[in-house]
Every structure is written in structure tokens, then in C-alpha cells.
Write an enzyme that holds these catalytic residues in place. Structure first.
Site, PDB file in Angstrom:
ATOM      1  N   LYS A 176      -0.997  -0.986  -4.510  1.00 39.89           N
ATOM      2  CA  LYS A 176      -2.203  -0.203  -4.189  1.00 39.89           C
ATOM      3  C   LYS A 176      -1.737   1.218  -3.926  1.00 39.89           C
ATOM      4  CE  LYS A 176      -4.684   0.066   0.239  1.00 39.89           C
ATOM      5  NZ  LYS A 176      -5.382  -0.745   1.263  1.00 39.89           N
TER       6      LYS A 176
ATOM      7  N   GLY B 290      -4.353  -4.365   5.807  1.00 40.70           N
ATOM      8  CA  GLY B 290      -3.354  -4.136   6.850  1.00 40.70           C
ATOM      9  C   GLY B 290      -3.602  -2.819   7.557  1.00 40.70           C
TER      10      GLY B 290
ATOM     11  N   ASP C 154     -13.836  -1.555   2.630  1.00 36.07           N
ATOM     12  CA  ASP C 154     -12.936  -1.683   3.772  1.00 36.07           C
ATOM     13  C   ASP C 154     -13.696  -1.156   4.998  1.00 36.07           C
ATOM     14  OD1 ASP C 154     -11.003  -1.262   5.757  1.00 36.07           O
ATOM     15  OD2 ASP C 154      -9.551  -0.289   4.469  1.00 36.07           O
TER      16      ASP C 154
ATOM     17  N   LYS D 258      -2.870   5.132  -2.714  1.00 35.74           N
ATOM     18  CA  LYS D 258      -3.891   5.912  -2.025  1.00 35.74           C
ATOM     19  C   LYS D 258      -4.287   7.074  -2.914  1.00 35.74           C
ATOM     20  CE  LYS D 258      -3.968   3.787   2.022  1.00 35.74           C
ATOM     21  NZ  LYS D 258      -5.192   3.220   2.619  1.00 35.74           N
TER      22      LYS D 258
ATOM     23  N   SER E  87       0.857  -1.179   0.000  1.00 36.17           N
ATOM     24  CA  SER E  87       0.000   0.000   0.000  1.00 36.17           C
ATOM     25  C   SER E  87       0.893   1.229   0.000  1.00 36.17           C
ATOM     26  CB  SER E  87      -0.896  -0.034   1.249  1.00 36.17           C
ATOM     27  OG  SER E  87      -1.641   1.160   1.352  1.00 36.17           O
TER      28      SER E  87
ATOM     29  N   LYS F 209     -10.137  -7.050   7.511  1.00 32.12           N
ATOM     30  CA  LYS F 209      -9.178  -6.632   8.544  1.00 32.12           C
ATOM     31  C   LYS F 209      -9.758  -7.105   9.872  1.00 32.12           C
ATOM     32  CE  LYS F 209      -7.542  -2.326   6.419  1.00 32.12           C
ATOM     33  NZ  LYS F 209      -7.629  -0.842   6.495  1.00 32.12           N
TER      34      LYS F 209
ATOM     35  N   ASP G 109      -7.117   3.127  -3.298  1.00 34.19           N
ATOM     36  CA  ASP G 109      -7.851   3.175  -2.021  1.00 34.19           C
ATOM     37  C   ASP G 109      -8.140   4.634  -1.669  1.00 34.19           C
ATOM     38  OD1 ASP G 109      -8.932   2.842   0.487  1.00 34.19           O
ATOM     39  OD2 ASP G 109      -7.169   1.859   1.364  1.00 34.19           O
TER      40      ASP G 109
HETATM   41  O1  OSB Z   1      -7.272   1.790   4.260  1.00 33.05           O
HETATM   42  O2  OSB Z   1      -6.200  -0.007   4.031  1.00 33.05           O
HETATM   43  C1  OSB Z   1      -6.323   1.088   4.566  1.00 33.05           C
HETATM   44  C2  OSB Z   1      -3.292   1.827   6.746  1.00 33.05           C
HETATM   45  C3  OSB Z   1      -3.892   2.420   7.817  1.00 33.05           C
HETATM   46  C4  OSB Z   1      -5.246   2.618   7.812  1.00 33.05           C
HETATM   47  C5  OSB Z   1      -6.001   2.195   6.739  1.00 33.05           C
HETATM   48  C6  OSB Z   1      -5.406   1.579   5.634  1.00 33.05           C
HETATM   49  C7  OSB Z   1      -4.023   1.423   5.641  1.00 33.05           C
HETATM   50  C8  OSB Z   1      -3.270   0.877   4.522  1.00 33.05           C
HETATM   51  C9  OSB Z   1      -1.946   0.235   4.848  1.00 33.05           C
HETATM   52  O3  OSB Z   1      -3.619   0.966   3.378  1.00 33.05           O
HETATM   53  C10 OSB Z   1      -2.001  -1.225   4.754  1.00 33.05           C
HETATM   54  C11 OSB Z   1      -0.753  -1.877   5.300  1.00 33.05           C
HETATM   55  O4  OSB Z   1      -0.670  -2.140   6.510  1.00 33.05           O
HETATM   56  O5  OSB Z   1       0.148  -2.163   4.512  1.00 33.05           O
HETATM   57 MG    MG Z   2      -8.428   0.707   2.904  1.00 31.61          MG
END
Ligand code: OSB
Ligand code: MG
Length: 377
Positions: free
Chosen positions: A170, A299, A247, A172, A144, A271, A197
């Protein structure tokens, strides 16, 4: 074959809570903010046979979800841990029922549940993967990638992860940082497995912009709208060719069933923290598998504790898309386990030792601890 998924009862003597602050190797920016330090709660369940470890994946502020470090600490210390300590001896599978009277606070409950399961399994000599029903010895690793200064910087960072071997990217996105960022990555790297995301940053009014993402052949768009926008997600999903993945909206197996019934999404990011624990995560997995819905393991910038647990969960057969289970080094220079997850040919190994299969690096745990409390009966 019905899975028993039953562990021997544990006797809970004490619960130790710690707040850790662990520096990130680079800032992590999402539509809701930038983190430079991972603040996380580590839970130890103390039993006569030894300790079990869990992790509460709340963030410092209530920006991803309503829970945050101080709220989780408060509810754990005041209600959740005392309820289990009061019971004294119970099977790990009884934890959700014992905690059910307390509304919400799923991440807090999940962290303590994990510590109890770990303690029980370590005593039995059984791995968490075996317990959950893992069918693989390694899982494909996606990464991510946070929002960067500009699309060119994003391409640089993504290129580095692809060189390391990550099998899925992925990125953001947020309003104003969506189409150009996605286009830049698609143009630079061709047909790599790519998804975006939004962390709830859009509304239905942005449907035209989001529909423009269709031309990038994304695996999915994750959580475009607000947590409780199940109906709007259904409206949006009907307009997009890109599959909608949920999510934040999926806070329980019931929420997953409702979202699927409404057509709010066609893929689910599982999650364990967000849905109240690994047992509930397996329930979401099972119902999605029966419904033919793909799931993948998300994650929350986990330490080696949660990362080991996620690798085991992602080894269940319904996890058919690569998860956000990257190497520890993607976030941390120093983890709090002695053998942090590493990337091997684009995969992360599912631990096979008793319980979570990772050992705590006591010195690192101590070094990152900023608050600590031990609760007894
Ligand atoms: O939206 O998936 C998410 C991290 C913190 C809060 C929300 C998200 C995330 C990530 C990181 O996208 C995922 C990771 O731990 O690699
Ligand atoms: Mg997410």
C-alpha cells in the site's frame, strides 16, 4: 453456531497509563504529516490475578482523527478509567456499555477495553484469537509505505519490502504525489497486489485525477475524501472502477452500515481503535460478512501489544484481504514485547498464548516511557 464471546468478570484494582515515545526506523510520511517517533499510550489493567495490556493508538496531533495523545490521556484519567474503577467488578463485554455515556474518544476507550479483555483472558488461560473467533494460525502481511522523496526512492523502498516477502503493498498518496508514484511502482514490479491510501486528502473536484488511477488495476483506493463525506464518497465510488475502501469514515458499526447503504465504499478497513474497540470491530466484521463486503485489518503503527491484537482480529473469516499487519521491524528497532511480530513467508503468526500472547519487555517499556500515572479507586 452463535459465538458466546464472553469472558469471566475481572476486578479492576488500578489502571496505569503511560505515554511512550518510540523511535521509528525511518520517517513515515502521509498526506497529513511526517512521523519520526511513535508517541503512543500504553494501558495496564491491574487485577488481583495480574495485569492486562492495551494500547491507545492516538497519534501526537489530531491529524488522522480528532483524538490525540493529550486528549486521550485526559479523558482516560478524568472519565473513562474512573468509570471502570468505580464499577470495580465487571465482564469485559460490559465495558462498552459502561463507557457509552462518554461521547466519542473511541481510541481512548478501545485501549482500556483491550487491557481489560487481556487481563480477563490471561486469568482464564484463553487466547485473544480464540476469544474473538480467529480461524487461522497466521495472517497474510501487507505493508503501508509512506510518501518518499520522489517516485524513484519509492520504488527502492517498495522493492526492499517485496524482497522481504510482503504479499501486498500500500502506498500513501496526496495531491501531486499520486499518479507518477503509482505508475512508477506498477511499472517497476508488474502485477503485484497494490493499493493506495489518500488519508482524506482529496475532494470531489479531484475526481478526474482519481479516475486516472483506474488504469493501474489497484486493489482499492483508501479514504480519498474527508471523514464525514459519506455522500461524496458514494458519488466518487460510482465514477471509479477502482473500489473505494473506507478508513477514517468508519467510526462504528452503525457508520459502516450507513456507508454500505449509501454506496460510499465497497471495502472496509477495520481498525479497532478508530471504532472504539475490538468488540465493535467484530461487529463491523460480522455485518460486512453478512453483506458480502470484504474487510481487512488496518494498522496505526502499533507496538507489539496492538500488533498481536490485530493479528488475532485479522484471523477472523471475513478478513479476506491482506491487512497492514507488518513485522514489528518495519517500524521499530526495539519493540516493547519480548517476541515482536516477524515476517515468515509473507505472514505474521497469530499468538496462541493466554490473552494477547505477548510478554512485555519491562526494560524497553521503561526506557520509552515519558509520562506515567497510576489511577486507583
Ligand atoms: O491511514 O492506514 C492509515 C498509520 C497511521 C495512521 C493512519 C494510517 C496508517 C498506516 C500505517 O497506513 C499502517 C500500519 O500500521 O502499518
Ligand atoms: Mg488509511
Amino acid at each position: 453456531m452463535p459465538l458466546t464471546r464472553a469472558a469471566a468478570p475481572v476486578t479492576l484494582d488500578a489502571v496505569e497509563l503511560r505515554v511512550l515515545q518510540i523511535p521509528l526506523v525511518s520517517p513515515f510520511t502521509t498526506s497529513f504529516g511526517t512521523e519520526t517517533v511513535r508517541e503512543v499510550i500504553v494501558v495496564a489493567a491491574e487485577t488481583p490475578d495480574g495485569r492486562g495490556w492495551g494500547e491507545v493508538v492516538t497519534m501526537a496531533a489530531p491529524l488522522y482523527s480528532s483524538e490525540y495523545t493529550a486528549s486521550a490521556w485526559d479523558v482516560l484519567a478524568r472519565y473513562v478509567a474512573p468509570a471502570l474503577l468505580e464499577r470495580r467488578a465487571f465482564a469485559p463485554e460490559e465495558v462498552p456499555g459502561i463507557l457509552r455515556p462518554f461521547v466519542g474518544h473511541r481510541m481512548a476507550k478501545a485501549g482500556l477495553e483491550l487491557a481489560v479483555i487481556d487481563a480477563a483472558l490471561r486469568a482464564e488461560g484463553r487466547s485473544f484469537g480464540q476469544y474473538l473467533g480467529a480461524e487461522k494460525d497466521r495472517v497474510p502481511s501487507g505493508v503501508s509505505v509512506g510518501i518518499q522523496r520522489d517516485p524513484a526512492a519509492l520504488v527502492d523502498v517498495v522493492g526492499g519490502y517485496l524482497d522481504e516477502g510482503y504479499v501486498r503493498i500500500k502506498i500513501k498518496i496526496k495531491p501531486g504525489r499520486d499518479l507518477a508514484d503509482t505508475a512508477a511502482v506498477r511499472e517497476a514490479f508488474g502485477s503485484i497486489p497494490l493499493q493506495v491510501d489518500a488519508n482524506s486528502a482529496y475532494t470531489l473536484q479531484d475526481a478526474d485525477t482519481l479516475a486516472e488511477l483506474d488504469r493501474f488495476d489497484l486493489l482499492l483506493i483508501e479514504q480519498p475524501l474527508q471523514e464525514d463525506d459519506l455522500v461524496d464518497h458514494a458519488t466518487l465510488a460510482a465514477r471509479l472502477r477502482t473500489p473505494v475502501c473506507l478508513d477514517e469514515s468508519i467510526v462504528s458499526a452503525k457508520a459502516a452500515a450507513d456507508a454500505l447503504a449509501l454506496g460510499s465504499g465497497s471495502i472496509i478497513n477495520v481498525k479497532a481503535g478508530r471504532i472504539g474497540g475490538y468488540l465493535e470491530a467484530v461487529a463491523v466484521h460480522d455485518l460486512c460478512r453478512d453483506a458480502g463486503i470484504a474487510v481487512w485489518c488496518g494498522g496505526m503503527l502499533e507496538t507489539g501489544i496492538g500488533r498481536a491484537a490485530n493479528a488475532a482480529l485479522a484471523a477472523l473469516p471475513g478478513f479476506t484481504l491482506p491487512g497492514d499487519i507488518s513485522a514489528s521491524a518495519r517500524f521499530y528497532e526495539h519493540d516493547i514485547v519480548t517476541e515482536p511480530a516477524v515476517l515468515d513467508d509473507g505472514h505474521v503468526r497469530v499468538p496462541t498464548g493466554p490473552g494477547l500472547g505477548v510478554e512485555i519487555d519491562a526494560a524497553a517499556l521503561e526506557r520509552f516511557t515519558v509520562r506515567r500515572e497510576r489511577l486507583t479507586r
